[in-house]
Scaffold this active site. Structure first.
Site, PDB file in Angstrom:
ATOM      1  N   ASP A  15       0.875  -1.167   0.000  1.00 36.83           N
ATOM      2  CA  ASP A  15       0.000   0.000   0.000  1.00 36.83           C
ATOM      3  C   ASP A  15       0.913   1.217   0.000  1.00 36.83           C
ATOM      4  O   ASP A  15       1.594   1.491   0.982  1.00 36.83           O
ATOM      5  CB  ASP A  15      -0.894  -0.022   1.244  1.00 36.83           C
ATOM      6  CG  ASP A  15      -1.773   1.219   1.350  1.00 36.83           C
ATOM      7  OD1 ASP A  15      -1.630   2.133   0.515  1.00 36.83           O
ATOM      8  OD2 ASP A  15      -2.606   1.277   2.279  1.00 36.83           O
ATOM      9  N   TYR A 237       0.492   0.426  14.707  1.00 34.88           N
ATOM     10  CA  TYR A 237      -0.435   0.179  13.602  1.00 34.88           C
ATOM     11  C   TYR A 237      -0.176   1.144  12.459  1.00 34.88           C
ATOM     12  O   TYR A 237      -0.217   2.357  12.638  1.00 34.88           O
ATOM     13  CB  TYR A 237      -1.884   0.317  14.076  1.00 34.88           C
ATOM     14  CG  TYR A 237      -2.873   0.042  12.966  1.00 34.88           C
ATOM     15  CD1 TYR A 237      -3.103  -1.260  12.540  1.00 34.88           C
ATOM     16  CD2 TYR A 237      -3.540   1.075  12.325  1.00 34.88           C
ATOM     17  CE1 TYR A 237      -3.984  -1.533  11.511  1.00 34.88           C
ATOM     18  CE2 TYR A 237      -4.423   0.813  11.290  1.00 34.88           C
ATOM     19  CZ  TYR A 237      -4.645  -0.490  10.894  1.00 34.88           C
ATOM     20  OH  TYR A 237      -5.517  -0.758   9.868  1.00 34.88           O
ATOM     21  N   LYS A 240      -3.498  -2.535   7.714  1.00 34.71           N
ATOM     22  CA  LYS A 240      -3.667  -3.985   7.821  1.00 34.71           C
ATOM     23  C   LYS A 240      -2.756  -4.666   6.802  1.00 34.71           C
ATOM     24  O   LYS A 240      -2.296  -4.057   5.850  1.00 34.71           O
ATOM     25  CB  LYS A 240      -5.141  -4.364   7.584  1.00 34.71           C
ATOM     26  CG  LYS A 240      -5.580  -5.583   8.398  1.00 34.71           C
ATOM     27  CD  LYS A 240      -5.365  -5.379   9.886  1.00 34.71           C
ATOM     28  CE  LYS A 240      -5.620  -6.667  10.661  1.00 34.71           C
ATOM     29  NZ  LYS A 240      -5.179  -6.564  12.051  1.00 34.71           N
TER      30      LYS A 240
END
Length: 375
Positions: A15, A237, A240
């Site tokens: 990503d 984080y 995902k």
């Protein structure tokens, strides 16, 4: 190249910028990656390639003769992601370069952010392959479908009626917290396998192998899944994991329809909004892999290929672009509606132990000093 020669299939994804938010990949990023990989075909680094997308992830599918974990191939992927990141930053895309967690390439993209699934195989007379691409979920989302493909006779009739498959398969399972692995044989150790892979956030299927006596060499994987966990690299984080997988089909392996059949059931997976929610995995064609409702629901794309004797990628065929999966999509939408009605409550929101690497601990820390003993 010819039948019987070795070839490597690599799927490397990252990503590197969403358009807008976390919903999809901008076309200029695809074009930039294609330019980099086209030059690699010309100079002989790779044989063939295709640039796909799933949600906000750029997916590089390549064939070559350099084996798995090749610094040349991983370096090529890193260069493609870096060049596309430059474009993402120029366009002001959201999270530009977010999966590139290191500043400089060091020989292998594993542990640097991108997800990787690779297999070196001996070309069969006909080599059908499916690459799976997921968005808004984690590697354990593949546990149930891979299990059903290679170990569930209610899904795969070949386990019962094909003599080449009747002996079963070997599963390589990784404990991604303890960084250990175990090989389990099916059907003999079926219950042991399920005891592990049912805990999908910790134990993940990494590879599936044939058993001795199978036409395919026992050391050649017939399925492989990316198992990179972004939070283990970044320490927090950053998105995902959005896993990918490669599955070989036919001729002593699950037929194409048996490979796709598990996705007719939109099982619950972890991820979705902020990587913090459970939701259904919806099988979609690539043009519908643009998660928008609550950044979801989680998506999976299946691209079908034949590998030519020269190592060319003949395809892709967008396998979920089929009304036969309309029911699964409708069921996924019903489950989405049901789960969303829970709002911030479990089991829609992940349990606390799985929220450790999200942004929630920062909120809870503010309340620590306000707790007092109960008399």
């Amino acid at each position: 190249m010819a039948v019987g020669d070795k070839i490597t299939i690599s799927v490397i994804k990252a990503d590197i910028g969403g358009w807008p938010g976390h919903s999809r990949v901008h076309p200029q990023l695809v074009e930039t990656a294609e330019d980099v990989l086209s030059k690699a075909v010309e100079d002989g680094t790779i044989i063939d390639f295709y640039v796909a997308t799933c949600g906000d992830d750029l997916q590089l599918i390549m064939t070559h003769k350099r084996g798995v974990d090749s610094p040349d191939i991983h370096g090529l992927a890193w260069k493609a992601f870096e060049e596309a990141t430059k474009v993402a930053k120029e366009l002001g895309l959201y999270g530009a370069g977010q999966d590139l967690l290191k500043d400089a390439f060091s020989g292998n993209v594993r542990g640097m952010g991108p997800g990787v699934a690779e297999m070196e195989i001996t070309l069969r007379k006909s080599e059908p392959v499916v690459t799976f691409h997921m968005d808004k979920t984690e590697p354990g989302a593949f546990n149930l479908p891979i299990f059903r493909m290679f170990a569930d006779p209610f899904n795969t009739a070949g386990l019962i009626i094909d003599p080449k498959m009747h002996m079963g398969f070997r599963f390589e399972v990784w404990d991604i917290l303890e960084h250990k692995r175990v090989i389990l044989n099916t059907p003999e150790e079926l219950y042991d396998l399920l005891a592990l892979i049912g805990a999908k956030s910790r134990y993940v299927i990494k590879r599936v192998y044939p058993k001795p006596g199978h036409p395919i060499p026992e050391n050649e994987p017939v399925a492989v899944v990316s198992t990179e966990k972004l939070y283990e690299v970044a320490g927090e984080y950053v998105g995902k994991d959005d896993p990918v997988a490669i599955v070989r089909a036919q001729s002593g392996l699950p037929a194409l329809g048996e490979v796709l059949e598990p996705f007719a059931f939109p099982h619950l997976v972890s991820g979705w909004m902020r990587g913090s929610h459970n939701g259904p995995l919806m099988p979609v064609p690539m043009h519908q892999a643009n998660p928008t409702r609550f950044d979801g629901p989680p998506r999976v794309v299946a691209l079908g290929w034949q590998i030519s004797p020269e190592g060319k990628l003949v395809g892709p065929v967008d396998l979920f672009d089929d009304p036969a999966f309309d029911y699964a999509r409708q069921k996924a939408l019903e489950i989405t509606e049901y789960m969303r009605r829970h709002g911030p409550f479990e089991p829609h929101r992940l349990p606390l132990e799985e929220m450790e690497y999200t942004t929630l601990p920062g909120v809870l820390k503010r309340l620590t000093d306000r707790f007092e003993p109960i008399e």
